[in-house]
Structure formats: structure tokens, C-alpha cells
Design an enzyme around this catalytic site. Sequence first.
Site, PDB file in Angstrom:
ATOM      1  N   HIS A  78       0.843  -1.204   0.000  1.00 44.04           N
ATOM      2  CA  HIS A  78       0.000   0.000   0.000  1.00 44.04           C
ATOM      3  C   HIS A  78       0.880   1.256   0.000  1.00 44.04           C
ATOM      4  CE1 HIS A  78      -3.879  -2.097   1.186  1.00 44.04           C
ATOM      5  NE2 HIS A  78      -2.967  -3.045   1.219  1.00 44.04           N
ATOM      6  N   ASP A  86      -6.099   5.619   1.983  1.00 48.62           N
ATOM      7  CA  ASP A  86      -6.214   4.242   1.528  1.00 48.62           C
ATOM      8  C   ASP A  86      -7.667   3.771   1.667  1.00 48.62           C
ATOM      9  OD1 ASP A  86      -5.970   1.251   1.604  1.00 48.62           O
ATOM     10  OD2 ASP A  86      -3.850   1.755   1.513  1.00 48.62           O
TER      11      ASP A  86
END
Length: 477
Positions: A19, A123
Site C-alpha cells: 500500500h 487508503d
Amino acid sequence: MEQTHVPHVLFLPFPAQGHIKPMLNLAELLSHEGFQVTFVNSDHNHDRLLHNIDISSFYNRFPKFQFRSIPDGLTPDHPRFGLYVIDLLCSTRAVSKPAFRELLISLKEEKGPFQLPTCIIADGIMCFAIDVAEEFEIPTITFRTFSAHCLWTYFHLSKLIEEGEVPFPDENLEKPISCIPGLENVLRRRDLPGICRFEKADDPVLQFFVKETSAFTRASGLILNTFNEIEAPMITRLGSFFNKIYPIGPLHALKSRINDNSSSSTSSNGNLWKEDKKCLKWLDSQPSKSVLYVSFGSVIKLTREQILEFWHGLINCGNSFLWVLRSDLIVGDASFGHLLMKLERDTKERGLIVSWAPQEHVLLHPAIGGFFTHSGWNSTLESIVAGVPMICWPKTGDQQVNSRCVSDVWNIGFDMKDICDRSMVEKLVRELMDNRRDQFMASSDKLSRLACDSIKEGGSSCINLEKLIQDIKSMSS
Ligand code: UDP
């Protein structure tokens, strides 16, 4: 007259390698555009990341960039993933959320250039950021680090549960899945995301993702690290949940364009592990397209038996290989040191084992002819850009969907999911590297060209990045 200010974008990635890396690539691209950027890691990853960046050169190059960190609520030695991922998911909400609010309060009070952000890029599994951003009236754009195919599948988790497809009612993993529009002829049960294999519908990890997937549609736009030419049908379908979608991948390739004129040490590589660069020298001595690169990403664990099955398969197939064996790869690590020493000794003739490779460079090296991968989305994209065909052995998360796309949608490799057997490894490596090499090289080359075109001036991802930049600028008007 309307006054425009330099936009300040705050990034909040989920605290995991896969990520952080694509979000940091985008952060650097926006900083290169002249934006102020604040990149927020967990304390745990902050130190690891900065350890692998030449920070003074980095800040010289990106003077409007700052790294900040917040706690993830877990002790340094907590494993964080695998069976323990639920602890991380829960503590990001319980501990990181209030810490994130505190960080915004401190930015609000700041006098320097890094004041309250114009926009938060959070995110897709850190949706608490949307709640906090709303308190401060800051718009949020969500960044989901999955492929569009997988994300579309996640949007059907509730439906899969309602229709009794998940948890699987019996052992038939070959059964086609018919309730996900557009993927009726693609997915079988075994190709559904790893979380669909839980035995109970109320499993806390499964439920976390059901809730988080519906929560992140509250963001004002969706950023995807993909490109139109490869996933247009799924991207279009995702348009039913988001007003604006920005497919701006492959981001690592887009970022390498701004690196062209500067030394790579002034850029980050987004790595939490130290790269072992000696493998590039070793690759220089190998014939063209002769080496299989083997890596299972940053998170998954293997048992000793699985490692040995793979190793025997690799030795038996006769090809050279470069294998990443992370120090924390094995479940129950007591005997890993001995096993590693033995494998390193017995591999010398045929290959090289390293603990963390400069993967993007490795895949682009002319000696690499194939990639034995766990099908994480970053690894898949990096292989696509490099035009390297794959053998996929997915284990969890989005990997099962990605590997199915590699084999059955894009035809650039084999999907070996759910089989861990030395003779299968041997057979598929021979097929990929020798018998069907021309066929796979042709389809991989074609996809690589599409990926590279998408990030050129006038390419789809380049245009979408420009739209994102303009949309953020208009927020700061
Ligand atoms: N990676 C790397 N060196 C390695 C192994 C992995 O640089 O030895 C990088 C890889 O290039 C990719 C990331 O780590 O960008 C892994 O992300 P991915 O989505 O493929 O898998 P995950 O680790 O999230 O399962």
C-alpha cells in the site's frame, strides 16, 4: 479575482508495503508538480521506510514534502499480518483514528507551509480518515491499491454472502461464480478473494472488508493503480459507485519518468526492507531470458514444506533462478536460519537467494524470462510493464483474482493456485520458459506496450493524472 494556493495533499496509506509503495509514488509525482505533500505512515513503518531513503537528498529534491507518523497501536514485535491481521485492522480504528485527528489539529495550528491539507488521499481500507476529514471539512479521495477486477469483486461480498456462495457451502472450488456481473465466465469459487475462504459469514476480517468497501464510496473520487487499456470494463462498472475514477497506473512506471534526469538516490524506492543489489550483478552474467525470478511479496508466510516443494521443483526444472526468501517468510521461524543456509549452499550451482531484491530493476533485467509470483497487484503490474510472463501462486487478499486474470483474461501466464507440488512447479516452469515461451512472450510484449503507452504524454493514465491534479487544484481555489 479568485486566488489559488499551493495545494497541500495528505496521504494516509494502510501500513503495509504493497500500500505504501504505490501511494508514495503518487505522492512524489504530486510533489514534483509543486504540491505540498504530507505522507503519514505508522510509527512502525516510518522508521523502516526512512532507513531506506537518503533523506537529505530526498528533501533537497522534494522541498515541499514531509513524512509524519502516527501509532498503529501494536507493539514493535507484533506480527501484524496473517492470522493476526485482525489486530491491525482493529487497532488502526481504535488507535490510529484519534491519533490522525490529533495530527490534523496540530497541522491546523501550524504556522509554516504544512497547514491543514486541501485534500486527503486515504487508503481504501483506512476509511476512518473520511470520518475525520469530514469533521475538518476536508475533501477525501480514496486510493484502493487493488486491481479493478478485484475491487469489483469486493463490491459483491455482501451479495455473495446473501446468495449463500460465501462461506463456500461445499468443497467444490471449481464451481463458477455467476452473481458478479461482467465476471460470470471468469471466476470460480477458488478465484474469489482470500477472505471468501473464511468458514463463517460473521468472521470479523470478512465483515471488516464488507463494511469498509461500502464506507469508502463516501469519498469524492477513487484512484486506482491500473490503466484503462487493461481493465476498462471493470473501471466502467466501478463508475456506479464513484463520480470520479482516476486510473493512473502503473504508478511505478509513471514515477520513473520523473526520475529520468535525476539520480535514483534522490527518489524513494518505497521499500521497508533493505535491497540486496548484488543480484543485479549476478543477473548481468546470465544469458538473456534464462532466469526465473521467484518472490512471494512482503506479507505472506510459507511453511517449511512449501518452501521445500518449491525449491525441489526449481532445482528439477533445470533453469537458473533468483529467489527472494524474506527473513520472516516462514511460519514459526525457529529453524529458518538452518534451512536457509542449506538452501543457499545447495542452490549455488543454479541460482541465487536474497532476502529482498530491487524487484522493479530485476524484472526489467534482460536475463529475466519468467516470474514465479504470489500475484500481489504491485508485482503483477511490475511484471506486466517489464513484459515478463508469470506463474502465479496466490495465497490471500486480492491475489486469487489477479492470478485468474493473468491466466484467463490476459493470457500472460499460468495460475497454479491451491497446488504446492514440486512436479507441478517443474512442469509449469518448463512450459513458461521453454515449450510455450514464444506464445507467452508475444502476449506479454503486447500488454507491456499498452502499459508503457498509457503513461506516455497523451496516454490514458497520463491524462487521468492531469485530471486528478487539476481537480485537486480546483479544491484549493
Ligand atoms: N518487492 C521488492 N523486493 C522484493 C519483494 C517485493 O521490492 O524482494 C516489492 C515489489 O516490487 C512490490 C511490493 O514489494 O512493489 C510488493 O507488493 P505486492 O502488491 O506485489 O504484494 P504484497 O507484498 O502487498 O503482498
